[in-house]
Design an enzyme around this catalytic site. Sequence first.
Site, PDB file in Angstrom:
ATOM      1  N   ASP A  37      12.127  51.057  -6.118  1.00 61.04           N
ATOM      2  CA  ASP A  37      12.403  49.763  -6.166  1.00 61.04           C
ATOM      3  C   ASP A  37      13.335  49.428  -7.431  1.00 61.04           C
ATOM      4  N   LEU A  39      13.356  46.714  -8.825  1.00 63.86           N
ATOM      5  CA  LEU A  39      12.930  45.556  -9.729  1.00 63.86           C
ATOM      6  C   LEU A  39      13.928  44.594 -10.007  1.00 63.86           C
ATOM      7  N   THR A  40      14.345  43.917  -8.754  1.00 65.03           N
ATOM      8  CA  THR A  40      15.349  42.656  -9.107  1.00 65.03           C
ATOM      9  C   THR A  40      14.397  41.665  -9.380  1.00 65.03           C
ATOM     10  N   ASP A  62      17.874  52.031  -7.551  1.00 69.42           N
ATOM     11  CA  ASP A  62      18.781  51.419  -6.448  1.00 69.42           C
ATOM     12  C   ASP A  62      18.653  52.223  -5.018  1.00 69.42           C
ATOM     13  N   ILE A  63      18.365  51.754  -4.018  1.00 70.29           N
ATOM     14  CA  ILE A  63      18.504  52.472  -2.540  1.00 70.29           C
ATOM     15  C   ILE A  63      19.958  52.961  -2.495  1.00 70.29           C
ATOM     16  N   THR A 128      13.477  41.818  10.680  1.00 72.84           N
ATOM     17  CA  THR A 128      13.216  40.301  10.701  1.00 72.84           C
ATOM     18  C   THR A 128      13.362  39.987  12.136  1.00 72.84           C
ATOM     19  N   ASP A 129      12.739  38.745  12.407  1.00 69.15           N
ATOM     20  CA  ASP A 129      13.076  38.061  13.894  1.00 69.15           C
ATOM     21  C   ASP A 129      14.281  37.451  13.467  1.00 69.15           C
ATOM     22  N   GLU A 130      14.877  37.009  12.377  1.00 65.35           N
ATOM     23  CA  GLU A 130      16.025  36.339  12.169  1.00 65.35           C
ATOM     24  C   GLU A 130      17.273  36.881  12.842  1.00 65.35           C
ATOM     25  N   TYR A 155      22.261  36.486   5.134  1.00 64.94           N
ATOM     26  CA  TYR A 155      20.804  37.254   4.954  1.00 64.94           C
ATOM     27  C   TYR A 155      20.676  37.909   6.457  1.00 64.94           C
ATOM     28  N   SER A 156      20.615  37.066   7.448  1.00 68.50           N
ATOM     29  CA  SER A 156      20.153  37.530   8.738  1.00 68.50           C
ATOM     30  C   SER A 156      21.168  38.482   9.395  1.00 68.50           C
ATOM     31  N   LYS A 159      20.630  41.923   7.761  1.00 71.01           N
ATOM     32  CA  LYS A 159      19.601  42.621   8.389  1.00 71.01           C
ATOM     33  C   LYS A 159      20.116  42.938   9.799  1.00 71.01           C
ATOM     34  N   ASN A 185       6.174  35.853   6.850  1.00 70.88           N
ATOM     35  CA  ASN A 185       5.008  36.310   6.233  1.00 70.88           C
ATOM     36  C   ASN A 185       4.496  35.362   5.282  1.00 70.88           C
ATOM     37  N   LEU A 211      10.634  19.147   1.705  1.00 64.97           N
ATOM     38  CA  LEU A 211      11.013  19.766   2.953  1.00 64.97           C
ATOM     39  C   LEU A 211      12.595  19.452   3.158  1.00 64.97           C
TER      40      LEU A 211
HETATM   41  P1  NAD Z   1      11.207  40.407  -1.520  1.00 67.68           P
HETATM   42  O1  NAD Z   1      12.428  39.595  -1.886  1.00 67.68           O
HETATM   43  O2  NAD Z   1      10.144  39.927  -1.889  1.00 67.68           O
HETATM   44  O3  NAD Z   1      11.281  42.116  -2.084  1.00 67.68           O
HETATM   45  C1  NAD Z   1      12.509  43.025  -2.051  1.00 67.68           C
HETATM   46  C2  NAD Z   1      11.954  44.025  -2.900  1.00 67.68           C
HETATM   47  O4  NAD Z   1      13.269  45.043  -2.566  1.00 67.68           O
HETATM   48  C3  NAD Z   1      11.683  43.696  -4.535  1.00 67.68           C
HETATM   49  O5  NAD Z   1      10.677  44.401  -5.117  1.00 67.68           O
HETATM   50  C4  NAD Z   1      13.256  44.153  -4.849  1.00 67.68           C
HETATM   51  O6  NAD Z   1      13.244  44.568  -6.330  1.00 67.68           O
HETATM   52  C5  NAD Z   1      13.516  45.249  -4.076  1.00 67.68           C
HETATM   53  N1  NAD Z   1      15.069  45.528  -3.989  1.00 67.68           N
HETATM   54  C6  NAD Z   1      16.260  44.744  -3.676  1.00 67.68           C
HETATM   55  N2  NAD Z   1      17.184  45.454  -3.748  1.00 67.68           N
HETATM   56  C7  NAD Z   1      17.069  46.671  -4.020  1.00 67.68           C
HETATM   57  C8  NAD Z   1      17.608  47.732  -4.187  1.00 67.68           C
HETATM   58  N3  NAD Z   1      18.888  47.599  -4.167  1.00 67.68           N
HETATM   59  N4  NAD Z   1      17.274  48.865  -4.308  1.00 67.68           N
HETATM   60  C9  NAD Z   1      15.959  49.050  -4.511  1.00 67.68           C
HETATM   61  N5  NAD Z   1      15.151  47.966  -4.412  1.00 67.68           N
HETATM   62  C10 NAD Z   1      15.403  46.766  -4.159  1.00 67.68           C
HETATM   63  O7  NAD Z   1      11.434  40.659   0.093  1.00 67.68           O
HETATM   64  P2  NAD Z   1      10.113  40.732   1.077  1.00 67.68           P
HETATM   65  O8  NAD Z   1       9.826  39.331   1.541  1.00 67.68           O
HETATM   66  O9  NAD Z   1       9.051  41.374   0.861  1.00 67.68           O
HETATM   67  O10 NAD Z   1      10.587  41.350   2.334  1.00 67.68           O
HETATM   68  C11 NAD Z   1      10.771  42.824   2.216  1.00 67.68           C
HETATM   69  C12 NAD Z   1      11.300  43.339   3.690  1.00 67.68           C
HETATM   70  O11 NAD Z   1      10.460  42.814   4.968  1.00 67.68           O
HETATM   71  C13 NAD Z   1      12.712  42.828   3.660  1.00 67.68           C
HETATM   72  O12 NAD Z   1      13.548  43.802   4.229  1.00 67.68           O
HETATM   73  C14 NAD Z   1      12.924  41.675   4.669  1.00 67.68           C
HETATM   74  O13 NAD Z   1      14.063  41.362   5.428  1.00 67.68           O
HETATM   75  C15 NAD Z   1      11.657  41.930   5.501  1.00 67.68           C
HETATM   76  N6  NAD Z   1      10.857  40.834   6.141  1.00 67.68           N
HETATM   77  C16 NAD Z   1      10.616  39.693   5.346  1.00 67.68           C
HETATM   78  C17 NAD Z   1       9.778  38.792   5.978  1.00 67.68           C
HETATM   79  C18 NAD Z   1       9.065  37.488   5.132  1.00 67.68           C
HETATM   80  O14 NAD Z   1       8.750  36.824   5.934  1.00 67.68           O
HETATM   81  N7  NAD Z   1       9.165  37.638   3.916  1.00 67.68           N
HETATM   82  C19 NAD Z   1       9.805  38.719   7.536  1.00 67.68           C
HETATM   83  C20 NAD Z   1      10.037  39.796   8.534  1.00 67.68           C
HETATM   84  C21 NAD Z   1      10.949  40.803   7.604  1.00 67.68           C
HETATM   85  O1  DAU Z   2      11.614  35.006   9.782  1.00 69.74           O
HETATM   86  C1  DAU Z   2      11.316  36.081   8.924  1.00 69.74           C
HETATM   87  C2  DAU Z   2      12.064  35.588   7.585  1.00 69.74           C
HETATM   88  O2  DAU Z   2      11.316  34.596   7.203  1.00 69.74           O
HETATM   89  C3  DAU Z   2      12.403  36.897   6.586  1.00 69.74           C
HETATM   90  O3  DAU Z   2      13.490  37.618   7.138  1.00 69.74           O
HETATM   91  C4  DAU Z   2      12.965  36.350   5.224  1.00 69.74           C
HETATM   92  O4  DAU Z   2      12.947  37.330   4.420  1.00 69.74           O
HETATM   93  C5  DAU Z   2      12.012  35.127   4.799  1.00 69.74           C
HETATM   94  O5  DAU Z   2      12.362  34.641   3.529  1.00 69.74           O
HETATM   95  C6  DAU Z   2      11.789  34.057   5.751  1.00 69.74           C
HETATM   96  O6  DAU Z   2      12.916  33.246   6.064  1.00 69.74           O
HETATM   97  P1  DAU Z   2      13.055  31.783   6.265  1.00 69.74           P
HETATM   98  O7  DAU Z   2      14.272  31.179   5.791  1.00 69.74           O
HETATM   99  O8  DAU Z   2      12.460  31.075   7.412  1.00 69.74           O
HETATM  100  O9  DAU Z   2      11.931  31.400   4.954  1.00 69.74           O
HETATM  101  P2  DAU Z   2      11.882  30.498   3.886  1.00 69.74           P
HETATM  102  O10 DAU Z   2      10.424  30.629   2.988  1.00 69.74           O
HETATM  103  O11 DAU Z   2      13.201  30.422   2.871  1.00 69.74           O
HETATM  104  O12 DAU Z   2      11.792  28.940   4.442  1.00 69.74           O
HETATM  105  C7  DAU Z   2      10.832  28.667   5.580  1.00 69.74           C
HETATM  106  C8  DAU Z   2      11.138  27.458   6.182  1.00 69.74           C
HETATM  107  O13 DAU Z   2      10.970  26.251   5.258  1.00 69.74           O
HETATM  108  C9  DAU Z   2      12.521  27.159   6.396  1.00 69.74           C
HETATM  109  O14 DAU Z   2      12.896  26.420   7.764  1.00 69.74           O
HETATM  110  C10 DAU Z   2      13.386  26.196   5.319  1.00 69.74           C
HETATM  111  C11 DAU Z   2      12.202  25.410   4.935  1.00 69.74           C
HETATM  112  N1  DAU Z   2      12.145  25.256   3.712  1.00 69.74           N
HETATM  113  C12 DAU Z   2      12.045  26.245   2.372  1.00 69.74           C
HETATM  114  C13 DAU Z   2      12.066  25.880   1.327  1.00 69.74           C
HETATM  115  C14 DAU Z   2      12.207  26.910   0.262  1.00 69.74           C
HETATM  116  C15 DAU Z   2      11.779  23.718   3.208  1.00 69.74           C
HETATM  117  O15 DAU Z   2      11.580  23.051   4.129  1.00 69.74           O
HETATM  118  N2  DAU Z   2      11.586  23.436   1.895  1.00 69.74           N
HETATM  119  C16 DAU Z   2      11.631  24.629   0.780  1.00 69.74           C
HETATM  120  O16 DAU Z   2      11.681  24.190  -0.417  1.00 69.74           O
END
Ligand code: NAD
Ligand code: DAU
Length: 339
Positions: A37, A39-40, A62-63, A128-130, A155-156, A159, A185, A211
């Site tokens: 990791d 550690l960003t 870094d990956i 991700t589903d995105e 982002y999406s 991915k 999640n 919102l």
């Molecule tokens: P996060 O942002 O909380 O964590 C990302 C981690 O990756 C951090 O620990 C960061 O330090 C590390 N990282 C970033 N760039 C790096 C690099 N270049 N080398 C090594 N480490 C690095 O993200 P998360 O929400 O835990 O998501 C993790 C994975 O799951 C991602 O691939 C994301 O696309 C996927 N995902 C997330 C969700 C969601 O709802 N959060 C849903 C579906 C899929």
């Molecule tokens: O679907 C999976 C994805 O879910 C993951 O791939 C991403 O890593 C993860 O960040 C998440 O993406 P979203 O963009 O859906 O999540 P976020 O938490 O940013 O926002 C969730 C919804 O809430 C979205 O419709 C935007 C809205 N939102 C977000 C914030 C931060 C608000 O309405 N108010 C806010 O303050």
Amino acid sequence: MPPQPAQFLVTGGAGFIGSNFVRHLVEHTDAHVTVLDKLTYAGDRTTLADLPPGRVELVEGDIADAALVDRLVADLGDDGVLVHYAAESHNDNSLSDPSPFVQTNLVGTYTLLEAARRHGTRLHHISTDEVYGDLELDDPARFTESTPYNPSSPYSSTKAGSDLLVRAWVRSFGVRATISNCSNNYGPWQHVEKFIPRQITNLVDGVRPRLYGAGANVRDWIHADDHSSAVLAIIERGRIGETYLIGADGEHSNLDVVRLLLRLMGRDEDDYDLVTDRAGHDMRYAIDSTKLRRELGWEPRYTSFEEGLASTVAWYREHEDWWRPHKEQTEAKYAKAGQ
Ligand code: NAD
Ligand code: DAU
């Protein structure tokens, strides 16, 4: 049952979902886990601090560092598994600066794939589903493994590109990989920039939830523990080359989530603010996880979103020392964007 892998290399294992998976491995297997990791701003060693040091080792790096990745993948040995969570993960950040998303999500994934190819390593790629774009609110359809890719944001799209790289390395070079695409999640250790922790910590501070737009957008929520159990099931029993969608039938509008949080935290349900919408904001995500459930027998443990959210609220109340240092800077960014 196939033998359980003895070694895991988990990229991004100090982030929200990656650290949940590391914890899941410690609780449900005997394997040794190395975390790679960078550690960003989103990664934090305290997410792993309570885990036994004999079981979990954190390597800061870094990956996209090919030499480091090659050494760690070589160390995995023949029966080790590389599980790839590391990514830049926040849509709003990708709109203000896409560059780290291209570097980590595309170049980083390419670097891991090349190492997996050289060493014949089993890889599971977390996505991700995105990647499928969005659905209309009244569309009866949900995403399946055969839905065409149609990503909306920097982002999406990065991915989606990383998924396509994995598919190409499976077909062209015989890399032994699987892919999972999961929905939104929630749970402990999620950064305060994300929707649910942002609103919980706002409410702790006496600030109204924010919102985007009209709050009508729908997300399909799954507890991070259920994401982790699904990923382990795919690693243990999934078919090489296949994609599995992970979801727990948790569709809720953002407005409904905020109203529920307000109620759980003892506030009036109308006590929120509507703010500037996200550019290109996806309307709705929805996952059909039939393949995962039928083929691998997986089921989510959290069937009540309200209970899962209540335990998440309790966790943030108890762990203010963890999220507090990130709150002010995160809110300053949102304030600049009118959000
Ligand atoms: P996060 O942002 O909380 O964590 C990302 C981690 O990756 C951090 O620990 C960061 O330090 C590390 N990282 C970033 N760039 C790096 C690099 N270049 N080398 C090594 N480490 C690095 O993200 P998360 O929400 O835990 O998501 C993790 C994975 O799951 C991602 O691939 C994301 O696309 C996927 N995902 C997330 C969700 C969601 O709802 N959060 C849903 C579906 C899929
Ligand atoms: O679907 C999976 C994805 O879910 C993951 O791939 C991403 O890593 C993860 O960040 C998440 O993406 P979203 O963009 O859906 O999540 P976020 O938490 O940013 O926002 C969730 C919804 O809430 C979205 O419709 C935007 C809205 N939102 C977000 C914030 C931060 C608000 O309405 N108010 C806010 O303050």
